[in-house]
Design a protein around this motif. Structure first.
Motif, mmCIF file in Angstrom:
data_model
loop_
_atom_site.group_PDB
_atom_site.id
_atom_site.type_symbol
_atom_site.label_atom_id
_atom_site.label_comp_id
_atom_site.label_asym_id
_atom_site.label_seq_id
_atom_site.Cartn_x
_atom_site.Cartn_y
_atom_site.Cartn_z
ATOM 1 N N ALA A 1 59.147 -12.754 -76.235
ATOM 2 C CA ALA A 1 60.099 -13.826 -76.531
ATOM 3 C C ALA A 1 61.250 -13.258 -77.350
ATOM 4 C CB ALA A 1 59.407 -14.947 -77.315
ATOM 5 N N CYS A 2 62.390 -13.958 -77.308
ATOM 6 C CA CYS A 2 63.525 -13.542 -78.137
ATOM 7 C C CYS A 2 64.238 -14.763 -78.680
ATOM 8 C CB CYS A 2 64.489 -12.656 -77.353
ATOM 9 S SG CYS A 2 65.358 -13.458 -76.000
ATOM 10 N N ASP A 3 64.814 -14.583 -79.857
ATOM 11 C CA ASP A 3 65.554 -15.657 -80.508
ATOM 12 C C ASP A 3 66.539 -15.031 -81.487
ATOM 13 O OD1 ASP A 3 66.360 -18.207 -81.331
ATOM 14 O OD2 ASP A 3 64.839 -18.285 -82.903
ATOM 15 N N GLY A 4 67.770 -14.886 -81.074
ATOM 16 C CA GLY A 4 68.803 -14.377 -81.966
ATOM 17 C C GLY A 4 68.570 -12.945 -82.392
ATOM 18 N N HIS A 5 68.167 -12.768 -83.654
ATOM 19 C CA HIS A 5 67.934 -11.452 -84.238
ATOM 20 C C HIS A 5 66.459 -11.052 -84.229
ATOM 21 C CE1 HIS A 5 72.015 -12.042 -85.519
ATOM 22 N NE2 HIS A 5 72.039 -10.884 -86.143
ATOM 23 N N ARG A 6 65.623 -11.854 -83.592
ATOM 24 C CA ARG A 6 64.183 -11.598 -83.606
ATOM 25 C C ARG A 6 63.636 -11.475 -82.192
ATOM 26 N NH1 ARG A 6 62.587 -15.841 -88.387
ATOM 27 N NH2 ARG A 6 63.370 -14.526 -90.077
ATOM 28 N N LEU A 7 62.677 -10.528 -82.057
ATOM 29 C CA LEU A 7 61.992 -10.329 -80.786
ATOM 30 C C LEU A 7 60.492 -10.340 -81.025
ATOM 31 C CD1 LEU A 7 64.018 -7.344 -79.244
ATOM 32 C CD2 LEU A 7 64.433 -9.798 -78.988
ATOM 33 N N ALA A 8 59.758 -10.881 -80.075
ATOM 34 C CA ALA A 8 58.301 -10.775 -80.047
ATOM 35 C C ALA A 8 57.965 -9.881 -78.863
ATOM 36 C CB ALA A 8 57.659 -12.148 -79.889
ATOM 37 N N VAL A 9 57.129 -8.880 -79.121
ATOM 38 C CA VAL A 9 56.828 -7.849 -78.137
ATOM 39 C C VAL A 9 55.314 -7.689 -78.053
ATOM 40 C CG1 VAL A 9 57.114 -5.387 -77.620
ATOM 41 C CG2 VAL A 9 58.992 -6.670 -78.669
ATOM 42 N N ARG A 10 54.810 -7.507 -76.842
ATOM 43 C CA ARG A 10 53.409 -7.135 -76.682
ATOM 44 C C ARG A 10 53.373 -5.724 -76.126
ATOM 45 N NH1 ARG A 10 50.238 -8.328 -72.122
ATOM 46 N NH2 ARG A 10 51.468 -8.469 -70.229
ATOM 47 N N PHE A 11 52.296 -5.026 -76.398
ATOM 48 C CA PHE A 11 52.223 -3.632 -75.966
ATOM 49 C C PHE A 11 50.784 -3.222 -75.752
ATOM 50 C CE2 PHE A 11 52.037 -3.515 -80.579
ATOM 51 C CZ PHE A 11 50.994 -2.638 -80.840
ATOM 52 N N ALA A 12 50.642 -2.118 -75.045
ATOM 53 C CA ALA A 12 49.354 -1.436 -74.910
ATOM 54 C C ALA A 12 49.667 0.046 -74.831
ATOM 55 C CB ALA A 12 48.604 -1.896 -73.669
ATOM 56 N N TYR A 13 48.793 0.841 -75.423
ATOM 57 C CA TYR A 13 48.938 2.287 -75.273
ATOM 58 C C TYR A 13 47.577 2.926 -75.154
ATOM 59 C CZ TYR A 13 48.359 2.684 -80.450
ATOM 60 O OH TYR A 13 47.915 2.622 -81.743
ATOM 61 N N PHE B 1 56.307 -6.130 -87.816
ATOM 62 C CA PHE B 1 54.967 -6.565 -88.163
ATOM 63 C C PHE B 1 54.106 -6.457 -86.909
ATOM 64 C CE2 PHE B 1 57.577 -9.371 -91.080
ATOM 65 C CZ PHE B 1 57.448 -8.517 -92.158
ATOM 66 N N ALA B 2 53.079 -5.610 -86.954
ATOM 67 C CA ALA B 2 52.241 -5.348 -85.786
ATOM 68 C C ALA B 2 50.792 -5.727 -86.060
ATOM 69 C CB ALA B 2 52.328 -3.868 -85.404
ATOM 70 N N SER B 3 50.154 -6.281 -85.049
ATOM 71 C CA SER B 3 48.712 -6.529 -85.042
ATOM 72 C C SER B 3 48.158 -5.747 -83.858
ATOM 73 C CB SER B 3 48.416 -8.015 -84.880
ATOM 74 O OG SER B 3 48.918 -8.736 -85.976
ATOM 75 N N ILE B 4 47.148 -4.915 -84.107
ATOM 76 C CA ILE B 4 46.676 -3.966 -83.096
ATOM 77 C C ILE B 4 45.153 -3.941 -83.063
ATOM 78 C CG2 ILE B 4 46.788 -1.562 -82.305
ATOM 79 C CD1 ILE B 4 49.295 -1.301 -84.171
ATOM 80 N N ASN B 5 44.600 -3.885 -81.838
ATOM 81 C CA ASN B 5 43.166 -3.738 -81.623
ATOM 82 C C ASN B 5 42.931 -2.523 -80.732
ATOM 83 O OD1 ASN B 5 42.309 -6.348 -82.827
ATOM 84 N ND2 ASN B 5 43.623 -7.140 -81.211
ATOM 85 N N ASP B 6 41.911 -1.743 -81.061
ATOM 86 C CA ASP B 6 41.575 -0.540 -80.299
ATOM 87 C C ASP B 6 40.306 -0.779 -79.495
ATOM 88 O OD1 ASP B 6 43.677 0.945 -81.517
ATOM 89 O OD2 ASP B 6 42.403 1.256 -83.270
ATOM 90 N N LEU B 7 40.366 -0.446 -78.211
ATOM 91 C CA LEU B 7 39.222 -0.577 -77.330
ATOM 92 C C LEU B 7 38.832 0.804 -76.819
ATOM 93 C CD1 LEU B 7 37.301 -2.391 -75.602
ATOM 94 C CD2 LEU B 7 39.101 -2.337 -73.847
#
Length: 165
Positions: free
Chosen positions: A89-101, A131-137
């Motif tokens: 999602a995006c709003d002006g100066h802010r972005l929400a991003v999902r990721f996997a590595y 600000f990141a929240s991450i889970n390792d599998l």
């Protein structure tokens, strides 16, 4: 020195500038993915403000120097790192991003790490907050999905949605 006058604001990864729309936000996310896949802490920190604030798992680095040290430790531990980011999602100066590595440790155990990030940018396109929240599998090597030479993900490689992640 004003943020716009810093050499970092001249880096291609600082463009596009906020306020973001879905297209410019997606471009910003891909540029961030490319920088992180370089595994070059100096390149990556170039797009953060001098006083950037981070939250990453149990670490809370503040400032570009602390972030660079964090990234050096990260990539010394997370070997064969390959990352895919996607705009949420995006709003002006802010972005929400999902990721996997995907990465492996020095014993050969593979992991897929999933996460979400909230980003806030200055007018100059530098990231002020991450600000990141991450889970390792833990995964088996034959469960890996991210196959490309280390570095930038090729344009033809599927993204998270295409991979069903």
């Amino acid at each position: 020195m004003a943020a716009l006058e810093t050499p970092y604001a001249q880096e291609p990864e600082c463009a596009p500038l906020p306020p973001f729309n879905p297209d410019s936000a997606a471009q910003k996310v891909r540029l961030a993915e490319d920088a992180w896949n370089s595994r070059d802490p100096e390149r990556v920190v170039g797009v953060y403000t001098d006083d950037t604030q981070w939250r990453n798992r149990a670490e809370f680095p503040q400032g570009r120097d602390a972030v660079q040290a964090f990234l050096q430790r990260k990539w010394a531990r997370e070997l064969e790192y390959r990352l895919i980011k996607e705009l949420w999602a995006c709003d002006g100066h802010r972005l929400a991003v999902r990721f996997a590595y995907e990465w492996r440790d020095d014993s050969g155990q593979w992991y897929r790490s999933y996460g979400n990030e909230n980003w806030e940018f200055t007018d100059e396109g530098l990231m002020r907050r991450r600000f990141a929240s991450i889970n390792d599998l833990p995964i088996q090597a034959d469960a890996r999905l991210f196959f490309w030479p280390l570095g930038r993900r090729p344009d033809e490689h599927p993204g998270l949605s295409e991979l069903g992640l």
